[in-house]
Design a protein around this motif. Structure first.
Motif, short mmCIF file in Angstrom:
data_model
loop_
_atom_site.label_atom_id
_atom_site.label_comp_id
_atom_site.label_asym_id
_atom_site.label_seq_id
_atom_site.Cartn_x
_atom_site.Cartn_y
_atom_site.Cartn_z
N GLU A 130 23.91 -73.52 -4.25
CA GLU A 130 23.13 -74.74 -4.34
C GLU A 130 21.64 -74.43 -4.18
O GLU A 130 20.81 -75.03 -4.83
N GLU A 146 16.74 -79.83 -3.29
CA GLU A 146 17.94 -79.03 -3.50
C GLU A 146 17.99 -77.80 -2.61
O GLU A 146 19.04 -77.17 -2.47
N ARG A 149 18.68 -79.81 1.08
CA ARG A 149 19.59 -80.96 1.05
C ARG A 149 18.95 -82.15 1.76
O ARG A 149 19.64 -83.01 2.30
N LYS A 163 26.97 -81.60 3.56
CA LYS A 163 27.29 -80.98 2.28
C LYS A 163 28.02 -81.94 1.33
O LYS A 163 27.72 -81.98 0.15
N TYR A 166 25.60 -84.55 -0.09
CA TYR A 166 24.66 -83.91 -1.02
C TYR A 166 25.35 -83.62 -2.35
O TYR A 166 24.82 -83.91 -3.43
N ARG A 170 24.22 -85.30 -5.77
CA ARG A 170 23.63 -84.40 -6.77
C ARG A 170 24.41 -84.44 -8.07
O ARG A 170 23.82 -84.40 -9.16
#
Length: 238
Positions: A130, A146, A149, A163, A166, A170
């Protein structure tokens, strides 16, 4: 790659020892803790812990409280063990930021598979992948970094997303207007298939929406498409 380190937080001696033996047989380094105080001590002494497997029913502070404290300290994988198979525990655990949960009595093979999948994403490059897509996505006055996060509101308030949140956000930002099914979202968020009565996606979307609701000027950004899934209906800034 360095051998992943797993911290077992379980007050029942037999269960804890069985878990230690189970994960050591899989080649992991395992650390034990019997309660919250012991957990915090082990966390402070071991910077290389990658995954915490924690019982919800613990003496003193229960697992839900400890998970909140853990999330303030470290960004590690977290799997809850619970002897109570009910939606309340599961939803609360997911809202706090647990990556997965499993109900006692559990299948040892299932637990090791879930742990391995989680560690693959967090240790073997899942998180680093990521970071390599470094950049900032802006939409409706919001910013999603990015690298970190971090989600920043139009007012400048920043919050680091778990996570799962995100990854779901995303994914939707990559294809505005596209409908993503729960199956697609759970696969992208956790790497596993959607299970029966699994509300992980719904809880995650609800948590993302709460971030946006903190700003009164922000319109609805994620729409529920009944029977199909969710889609992002905001506007990406050019």
């Amino acid at each position: 790659m360095q051998t992943p380190v797993i911290l077992i937080v379980e007050d029942e001696d037999v269960t804890r020892l069985n878990l230690v033996s189970l994960f050591e047989a899989e080649g992991y380094k395992v650390i034990e803790a019997i309660d919250g105080e012991d957990m915090h001590e082990k966390i402070s002494q071991n910077e290389d812990i990658n995954l915490v497997v924690m019982d919800i029913n613990l003496p003193g502070k229960n697992g839900l409280i400890l998970a909140r404290e853990l999330r303030q300290q470290r960004n590690v994988g977290l799997i809850f063990l619970t002897g109570r198979d009910n939606d309340v525990d599961r939803i609360l655990g997911l809202e706090i930021g647990a990556d997965d949960y499993i109900t006692k009595p559990f299948n040892p093979r299932e637990l090791t598979i879930r742990a391995r999948n989680l560690l693959t994403r967090t240790v073997s490059g899942g998180e680093d992948s990521e970071v390599t897509t470094s950049g900032v996505v802006t939409f409706n006055g919001w910013e999603l970094d990015e690298n970190s996060r971090c989600l920043t509101s139009p007012a400048g308030e920043a919050k680091r997303l778990p996570k799962g949140e995100y990854r779901a956000l995303r994914l939707m930002l990559e294809s505005p207007g596209r409908i993503f099914s729960r199956e697609q979202l759970i696969k992208h968020m956790t790497g596993r298939e959607l299970r029966a009565n699994d509300r992980t996606v719904d809880v995650t979307i609800r948590r993302i929406r709460k971030h946006f609701e903190s700003d009164n000027s922000t319109p609805e950004l994620i729409s529920t498409i009944h029977g199909e899934g969710y889609r992002f209906i905001g506007k990406l800034d050019s």
